[in-house]
Motif scaffolding. Structure first.
Motif, PDB file in Angstrom:
ATOM      1  N   HIS A 199     -43.884  21.929 -78.803  1.00 29.46           N
ATOM      2  CA  HIS A 199     -42.954  21.266 -77.886  1.00 29.46           C
ATOM      3  C   HIS A 199     -41.844  22.226 -77.457  1.00 29.46           C
ATOM      4  N   CYS A 200     -41.383  23.060 -78.372  1.00 28.97           N
ATOM      5  CA  CYS A 200     -40.345  24.036 -78.033  1.00 28.97           C
ATOM      6  C   CYS A 200     -40.859  25.034 -77.001  1.00 28.97           C
ATOM      7  N   GLN A 201     -42.097  25.460 -77.156  1.00 25.01           N
ATOM      8  CA  GLN A 201     -42.668  26.397 -76.190  1.00 25.01           C
ATOM      9  C   GLN A 201     -42.855  25.768 -74.811  1.00 25.01           C
ATOM     10  N   ASP A 202     -43.155  24.480 -74.779  1.00 22.47           N
ATOM     11  CA  ASP A 202     -43.582  23.821 -73.543  1.00 22.47           C
ATOM     12  C   ASP A 202     -42.485  22.991 -72.890  1.00 22.47           C
ATOM     13  N   VAL A 203     -41.231  23.322 -73.131  1.00 22.67           N
ATOM     14  CA  VAL A 203     -40.122  22.528 -72.601  1.00 22.67           C
ATOM     15  C   VAL A 203     -40.220  22.380 -71.085  1.00 22.67           C
ATOM     16  N   VAL A 204     -40.460  23.486 -70.384  1.00 19.68           N
ATOM     17  CA  VAL A 204     -40.501  23.443 -68.920  1.00 19.68           C
ATOM     18  C   VAL A 204     -41.705  22.642 -68.437  1.00 19.68           C
ATOM     19  N   GLU A 205     -42.869  22.922 -68.985  1.00 18.42           N
ATOM     20  CA  GLU A 205     -44.081  22.202 -68.588  1.00 18.42           C
ATOM     21  C   GLU A 205     -43.934  20.703 -68.807  1.00 18.42           C
ATOM     22  N   ASP A 206     -43.386  20.348 -69.962  1.00 18.54           N
ATOM     23  CA  ASP A 206     -43.192  18.920 -70.256  1.00 18.54           C
ATOM     24  C   ASP A 206     -42.177  18.298 -69.304  1.00 18.54           C
ATOM     25  N   ALA A 207     -41.116  19.043 -69.003  1.00 15.86           N
ATOM     26  CA  ALA A 207     -40.088  18.513 -68.105  1.00 15.86           C
ATOM     27  C   ALA A 207     -40.658  18.228 -66.727  1.00 15.86           C
ATOM     28  N   TYR A 208     -41.511  19.112 -66.233  1.00 16.41           N
ATOM     29  CA  TYR A 208     -42.143  18.860 -64.940  1.00 16.41           C
ATOM     30  C   TYR A 208     -43.010  17.612 -64.985  1.00 16.41           C
ATOM     31  N   ALA A 209     -43.577  17.328 -66.128  1.00 14.50           N
ATOM     32  CA  ALA A 209     -44.401  16.123 -66.278  1.00 14.50           C
ATOM     33  C   ALA A 209     -43.558  14.889 -66.530  1.00 14.50           C
ATOM     34  N   GLY A 210     -42.234  15.053 -66.565  1.00 11.95           N
ATOM     35  CA  GLY A 210     -41.341  13.922 -66.779  1.00 11.95           C
ATOM     36  C   GLY A 210     -41.161  13.553 -68.232  1.00 11.95           C
ATOM     37  N   ARG A 211     -41.494  14.473 -69.142  1.00  8.49           N
ATOM     38  CA  ARG A 211     -41.379  14.197 -70.566  1.00  8.49           C
ATOM     39  C   ARG A 211     -40.398  15.169 -71.217  1.00  8.49           C
ATOM     40  N   VAL A 212     -39.629  14.665 -72.145  1.00  6.30           N
ATOM     41  CA  VAL A 212     -38.685  15.492 -72.889  1.00  6.30           C
ATOM     42  C   VAL A 212     -38.898  15.218 -74.371  1.00  6.30           C
ATOM     43  N   TYR A 213     -39.363  16.238 -75.102  1.00  4.56           N
ATOM     44  CA  TYR A 213     -39.618  16.076 -76.524  1.00  4.56           C
ATOM     45  C   TYR A 213     -38.485  16.633 -77.389  1.00  4.56           C
ATOM     46  N   LEU A 214     -37.489  17.249 -76.776  1.00  4.05           N
ATOM     47  CA  LEU A 214     -36.296  17.632 -77.520  1.00  4.05           C
ATOM     48  C   LEU A 214     -35.481  16.366 -77.760  1.00  4.05           C
ATOM     49  N   PRO A 215     -35.089  16.082 -79.002  1.00  2.00           N
ATOM     50  CA  PRO A 215     -34.393  14.818 -79.292  1.00  2.00           C
ATOM     51  C   PRO A 215     -33.149  14.621 -78.434  1.00  2.00           C
ATOM     52  N   THR A 216     -33.006  13.421 -77.927  1.00  2.00           N
ATOM     53  CA  THR A 216     -31.891  13.105 -77.031  1.00  2.00           C
ATOM     54  C   THR A 216     -30.544  13.331 -77.705  1.00  2.00           C
ATOM     55  N   VAL A 217     -30.429  12.965 -78.974  1.00  2.00           N
ATOM     56  CA  VAL A 217     -29.142  13.122 -79.652  1.00  2.00           C
ATOM     57  C   VAL A 217     -28.757  14.588 -79.755  1.00  2.00           C
ATOM     58  N   ASP A 218     -29.735  15.478 -79.864  1.00  2.00           N
ATOM     59  CA  ASP A 218     -29.434  16.909 -79.939  1.00  2.00           C
ATOM     60  C   ASP A 218     -29.029  17.450 -78.571  1.00  2.00           C
ATOM     61  N   LEU A 219     -29.681  16.974 -77.518  1.00  2.00           N
ATOM     62  CA  LEU A 219     -29.272  17.370 -76.173  1.00  2.00           C
ATOM     63  C   LEU A 219     -27.831  16.940 -75.911  1.00  2.00           C
ATOM     64  N   GLU A 220     -27.500  15.722 -76.308  1.00  2.00           N
ATOM     65  CA  GLU A 220     -26.134  15.230 -76.116  1.00  2.00           C
ATOM     66  C   GLU A 220     -25.147  16.029 -76.963  1.00  2.00           C
ATOM     67  N   ARG A 221     -25.541  16.342 -78.167  1.00  2.00           N
ATOM     68  CA  ARG A 221     -24.658  17.081 -79.087  1.00  2.00           C
ATOM     69  C   ARG A 221     -24.246  18.427 -78.511  1.00  2.00           C
ATOM     70  N   TYR A 222     -25.184  19.120 -77.820  1.00  2.00           N
ATOM     71  CA  TYR A 222     -24.890  20.449 -77.283  1.00  2.00           C
ATOM     72  C   TYR A 222     -24.614  20.425 -75.779  1.00  2.00           C
ATOM     73  N   GLY A 223     -24.413  19.233 -75.226  1.00  2.00           N
ATOM     74  CA  GLY A 223     -24.023  19.129 -73.834  1.00  2.00           C
ATOM     75  C   GLY A 223     -25.092  19.552 -72.842  1.00  2.00           C
ATOM     76  N   VAL A 224     -26.339  19.286 -73.174  1.00  2.79           N
ATOM     77  CA  VAL A 224     -27.450  19.685 -72.308  1.00  2.79           C
ATOM     78  C   VAL A 224     -27.900  18.491 -71.478  1.00  2.79           C
TER      79      VAL A 224
END
Length: 318
Positions: A199-224
């Motif tokens: 999932h870490c390797q495929d962040v961009v590919e997944d994002a284009y597919a409308g999927r985000v496997y990085l935990p939401t709470v971690d994205l919020e924690r680091y302001g992403v």
């Protein structure tokens, strides 16, 4: 050699996003065409073998006895086919996945006709006494992908890995006749780690597919923001989130590695290869500074080989 993963990331200049927003169909048509045949049948075995060589971990080491390699490649082919349907097949993917479940019912009912993959799968099921429930969980993971596109916490993500990754390890143990409850639990740690690293390797590919496997709470924690996941380069926040997931994956590998020491012969070699692939992938991500947006970090074969030898020597330990 093992890579120590830093707790913080080196700051990087923010890249200007030159890519479409999340869920964009850009480049999607080509992928759909490439995987369209998965809607009705599996890709040819030769193509699957070629793809297997590019996986993060050795799907079936060439030094394994042919009977084990044949069964492992069959399981890989089935899992790959189901993933292709869930990721790229045109049409009603849920209906197509239901068709796979129906074909599994027929396999376990003794119907070995149809596509060559299902005939090979029927042979492997019979020879290795594979439980249908583990194969069905792989199908269920792809059903979930059609409905769930975000995971709030890392524990939530691990719940998904219990469907998408852990069944593979449990099936592998069956192939080697090495199944036990203790081993299954350690195998689950290893397989979840491999899934998280992918999932870490495929962040961009997944994002284009409308999927985000990085935990939401971690994205919020680091302001992403989610749009940051399709930027030209990863900023400090994105790197920090990826680094955190890699650290967690390495911890899971450490928790699962006693399985290598507990196994013997071909089983030990195969599982050591999976652990080695995971460690080499973690190293590749760290060497890239956890920037998974500029390019996809891939493990070097030499690093996989070195880690494999170390895993066999130490029983999987760091």
């Amino acid at each position: 050699m093992e890579t120590e993963l830093p707790a913080t990331c080196v700051a990087a200049n923010n890249g200007t996003s030159q890519m479409p927003t999340l869920g964009s169909p850009a480049e999607g048509d080509e992928a759909r065409l490439m995987h369209a045949e998965a809607a009705q049948a599996a890709p040819p075995l030769g193509r699957l073998r070629a793809r297997a060589r590019h996986e993060n971990f050795p799907v079936a080491l060439s030094v394994l006895p042919p009977r084990y390699r044949r069964h492992l490649l069959t399981l890989y082919a089935f899992a790959r086919m189901v993933d292709d349907i869930g990721d790229a097949a045109p049409g009603d993917r849920l209906s197509l996945l239901d068709s796979v479940s129906a074909r599994l019912d027929r396999v376990y009912a003794g119907d070995v006709g149809g596509h060559p993959l299902y005939r090979r799968l029927a042979s492997t099921v019979a020879a290795c006494d594979l439980p249908k429930s583990e194969l069905e969980r792989l199908v269920e993971a792809n059903r979930r992908d059609q409905l769930v596109h975000r995971y709030r916490t890392f524990d939530d993500l691990l719940g998904y890995c219990a469907l998408s990754a852990n069944p593979v390890g449990r099936l592998v143990l069956r192939v080697f006749g090495a199944d036990s409850e203790w081993r299954r639990l350690r195998s689950d740690r290893i397989c979840s780690a491999l899934q998280v690293l992918e999932h870490c390797q495929d962040v961009v590919e997944d994002a284009y597919a409308g999927r985000v496997y990085l935990p939401t709470v971690d994205l919020e924690r680091y302001g992403v923001a989610e749009d940051d996941l399709v930027a030209a380069r990863a900023d400090t926040g994105v790197r920090a989130v990826v680094a955190l997931q890699v650290q967690r994956a390495v911890r899971l590998l450490d928790e699962g590695c006693p399985l290598v020491k507990d196994l013997n012969g071909a089983a030990r070699l195969a599982v050591a290869g999976y652990v080695a692939g995971g460690r080499a992938t973690a190293r590749a991500l760290a060497d890239a500074g956890f920037d998974v947006l500029a390019r996809t970090p891939r493990p070097r074969r030499t690093h996989v080989a070195v880690s494999l030898l170390a895993s066999l020597r130490r029983g999987g330990a760091r």
